[in-house]
Design a protein around this motif. Structure first.
Motif, PDB file in Angstrom:
ATOM      1  N   ARG A  20       0.828  -1.084   0.089  1.00  0.00           N
ATOM      2  CA  ARG A  20       0.139   0.021   0.166  1.00  0.00           C
ATOM      3  C   ARG A  20       0.695   1.230  -0.019  1.00  0.00           C
ATOM      4  O   ARG A  20       0.295   2.281  -0.749  1.00  0.00           O
ATOM      5  CB  ARG A  20      -0.918   0.160   1.131  1.00  0.00           C
ATOM      6  N   TYR A  23       2.222   1.770  -3.437  1.00  0.00           N
ATOM      7  CA  TYR A  23       0.754   2.133  -4.314  1.00  0.00           C
ATOM      8  C   TYR A  23       0.807   3.793  -4.136  1.00  0.00           C
ATOM      9  O   TYR A  23       0.545   4.185  -5.166  1.00  0.00           O
ATOM     10  CB  TYR A  23      -0.385   1.461  -3.960  1.00  0.00           C
ATOM     11  N   GLN A  24       0.694   4.153  -2.896  1.00  0.00           N
ATOM     12  CA  GLN A  24       0.521   5.551  -2.668  1.00  0.00           C
ATOM     13  C   GLN A  24       1.521   6.510  -3.014  1.00  0.00           C
ATOM     14  O   GLN A  24       1.307   7.376  -3.681  1.00  0.00           O
ATOM     15  CB  GLN A  24       0.266   5.816  -1.084  1.00  0.00           C
ATOM     16  N   ASN A  25       2.798   6.032  -3.018  1.00  0.00           N
ATOM     17  CA  ASN A  25       3.833   6.551  -3.550  1.00  0.00           C
ATOM     18  C   ASN A  25       3.756   7.044  -4.937  1.00  0.00           C
ATOM     19  O   ASN A  25       4.063   8.114  -5.705  1.00  0.00           O
ATOM     20  CB  ASN A  25       5.190   6.149  -2.929  1.00  0.00           C
ATOM     21  N   ARG A  27       1.340   6.445  -6.891  1.00  0.00           N
ATOM     22  CA  ARG A  27      -0.057   7.469  -7.428  1.00  0.00           C
ATOM     23  C   ARG A  27       0.340   8.792  -7.138  1.00  0.00           C
ATOM     24  O   ARG A  27      -0.024   9.481  -8.043  1.00  0.00           O
ATOM     25  CB  ARG A  27      -1.207   6.978  -6.520  1.00  0.00           C
ATOM     26  N   GLN A  28       1.042   9.005  -6.125  1.00  0.00           N
ATOM     27  CA  GLN A  28       1.393  10.504  -5.962  1.00  0.00           C
ATOM     28  C   GLN A  28       2.239  11.271  -6.859  1.00  0.00           C
ATOM     29  O   GLN A  28       2.271  12.678  -7.226  1.00  0.00           O
ATOM     30  CB  GLN A  28       2.009  10.794  -4.572  1.00  0.00           C
ATOM     31  N   HIS A  29       2.999  10.068  -7.693  1.00  0.00           N
ATOM     32  CA  HIS A  29       3.947  10.933  -8.739  1.00  0.00           C
ATOM     33  C   HIS A  29       3.365  10.773 -10.133  1.00  0.00           C
ATOM     34  O   HIS A  29       4.193  10.591 -11.016  1.00  0.00           O
ATOM     35  CB  HIS A  29       5.191  10.258  -8.646  1.00  0.00           C
ATOM     36  N   GLY A  30       1.977  10.322  -9.956  1.00  0.00           N
ATOM     37  CA  GLY A  30       1.502  10.343 -11.597  1.00  0.00           C
ATOM     38  C   GLY A  30       1.526   9.052 -12.232  1.00  0.00           C
ATOM     39  O   GLY A  30       1.267   8.787 -13.314  1.00  0.00           O
ATOM     40  N   TRP A  31       1.580   7.675 -11.385  1.00  0.00           N
ATOM     41  CA  TRP A  31       1.720   6.396 -12.032  1.00  0.00           C
ATOM     42  C   TRP A  31       0.067   6.026 -12.004  1.00  0.00           C
ATOM     43  O   TRP A  31      -0.419   5.991 -10.973  1.00  0.00           O
ATOM     44  CB  TRP A  31       2.540   5.578 -11.438  1.00  0.00           C
ATOM     45  N   ASN A 131      12.001   6.396   1.448  1.00  0.00           N
ATOM     46  CA  ASN A 131      11.722   7.554   0.466  1.00  0.00           C
ATOM     47  C   ASN A 131      12.769   7.412  -0.955  1.00  0.00           C
ATOM     48  O   ASN A 131      12.710   7.659  -1.954  1.00  0.00           O
ATOM     49  CB  ASN A 131      11.678   8.958   1.064  1.00  0.00           C
ATOM     50  N   ASP A 135      12.525   6.929  -4.882  1.00  0.00           N
ATOM     51  CA  ASP A 135      13.024   7.809  -5.846  1.00  0.00           C
ATOM     52  C   ASP A 135      13.961   6.766  -6.904  1.00  0.00           C
ATOM     53  O   ASP A 135      13.929   7.039  -8.032  1.00  0.00           O
ATOM     54  CB  ASP A 135      14.260   8.726  -5.143  1.00  0.00           C
ATOM     55  N   ARG A 138      11.356   4.769  -9.241  1.00  0.00           N
ATOM     56  CA  ARG A 138      11.045   5.671 -10.157  1.00  0.00           C
ATOM     57  C   ARG A 138      11.629   5.984 -11.433  1.00  0.00           C
ATOM     58  O   ARG A 138      11.301   6.010 -12.627  1.00  0.00           O
ATOM     59  CB  ARG A 138      10.169   6.834  -9.617  1.00  0.00           C
TER      60      ARG A 138
END
Length: 414
Positions: A20, A23-25, A27-31, A131, A135, A138
């Protein structure tokens, strides 16, 4: 297919919170991210899951301690997700949690999948550097993957089919040049025949399938063609299904379908059809070995030899489940080469798969097109747990329309 799209595969019992968070990370970056607990609304679960893998460019595999242990079970869903990602050539990114041993977890996967996943760059995840790891995920790991388009797949298939030699086109090639490696003949001195060094593999049998082997009646015996059309299968008992065989029944099972694993889940009739096809392709006299030919190739001149390698049992010399060894499926036919070979250097005579033989000598049925109700099978297989089953003289008979995941075959030439 959207480039910034990801499927997250995970074991819910151990990685649901990490899944989760990733998933949230993302989604926050446009995936565009698929996580089964959030994204499935209704419908056929397995169909939806596999379709989501098909529609996404990247496949994240979360690995925690013992998370892949259940992948030894053929129906495990994480196993099926990994298999689909491999089949579709998705960009697979293993993320390994701090408590997990990557090599140990991979050992739970079938060999064909383990070979693929082990070559992927894995991302180790430390608790205090989430974090930073995201990085890297992504910006480095989720790059645009190489995927084969349908046109590419069609071109590859056409190229392979052009390599299959037919009698109407060019001079016939010999079996060694037709069959992909590993393949070699071992000549048995003063006996008038050679035997294949290894069992026939999935890659080799695939040539027969792609040449129209299940559509060409002349390569089958009369009894075999009838069994193919009847589509025998094991339900509550063995019976015709009415659905003709079109390929081996384990053809799509990731535990058994590696290119260099022995072909399994084929009947005696299919093994015989392969021999007839290869004989036509090469002009050579290709057959299944008789029981006596098989035994001599396994024992050599010493008819009292117990195992191909000698008289002392050692479970490390072949693929088996005799304690303390514990097999979970077939292996590459070369895996035990040089360990349990016969005196002539023939590999995998016992262990891995049992092998169809040409004859049923109890009733003198040696001809392929006879109506023999049983055929000899030689050599112990990966599931057996008692040493006597691996003795060279051990034999049993099986009905020719039967098939199972521990019977394959090798070929003979005279």
């Amino acid at each position: 297919m959207e480039r910034k799209s990801v499927f997250i595969s995970y074991r819910r019992s151990s990685s649901r919170y990490l899944a989760r968070a990733i998933y949230q990370n993302l989604r926050q970056h446009g995936w565009d991210v698929f996580l089964d607990v959030d994204t499935i609304d209704s419908g056929d679960f397995d169909r939806i899951i596999l379709n989501e893998i098909r529609t996404r460019a990247h496949f994240i595999l979360l690995i925690s301690s013992n998370s892949l242990q259940r992948c030894r079970e053929p129906n495990d869903w994480v196993l099926q997700e990994i298999a689909e990602a491999v089949r579709l050539n998705r960009n697979i990114v293993p993320i390994v949690e701090a408590d997990a041993d990557f090599e140990r977890e991979l050992s739970y996967l079938p060999e064909a999948l383990r070979d693929v996943v082990s070559k992927k760059n894995m991302l180790p995840l430390m608790d205090f550097y989430f974090n930073e790891a995201m990085d890297k995920l992504r910006n480095r790991f989720l790059k645009t993957p190489y995927t084969r388009t349908q046109n590419m797949l069609d071109e590859e298939l056409a190229e392979r089919q052009q390599q299959i030699v037919t009698l109407d086109e060019v001079a016939i090639s010999k079996s060694v040049s037709i069959l992909p490696p590993p393949f070699a003949w071992v000549e048995i001195p003063d006996k008038g025949y050679s035997i294949a060094k290894y069992p026939i593999t999935n890659a080799q049998y695939r040539l027969f399938v792609e040449a129209g082997g299940y559509e060409t009646e002349r390569w089958w015996t009369e009894q075999g063609w009838r069994a193919r059309e009847d589509g025998w299968y094991l339900g509550d008992n063995w019976k015709p299904s009415g659905q003709p065989w079109v390929q081996p029944r384990c053809w799509d099972n990731v535990i058994f379908n590696g290119n260099e694993q022995p072909v399994v889940c084929i009947s005696w009739y299919e093994a015989e059809a392969f021999c007839i096809w290869l004989s036509e392709m090469t002009g050579e006299n290709i057959k299944l070995p008789t029981k006596n030919q098989w035994e001599y190739a396994a024992q050599g001149e010493d008819s009292r030899r117990i195992y191909p390698w000698g008289d002392m049992w050692d479970c490390a010399l072949c693929n088996n489940s005799v304690f303390p060894c514990q097999s979970t499926g077939t292996t590459k036919v070369t895996q035990y080469e040089g360990l349990g070979d016969s005196p002539f250097g023939v590999v995998d005579m016992v262990g891995n798969v049992s092998e169809w033989c040409k004859d049923f000598s109890y009733r003198k049925h040696n001809e392929p097109d006879s109506n023999a109700t049983e055929r000899h099978v030689k050599g112990g297989h990966w599931r057996l747990m008692h040493t006597e089953h691996f003795e060279c003289k051990k034999e049993r008979t099986v009905r020719p329309h039967y098939f199972i995941n521990y019977i394959g075959f090798r070929i003979c030439r005279s």
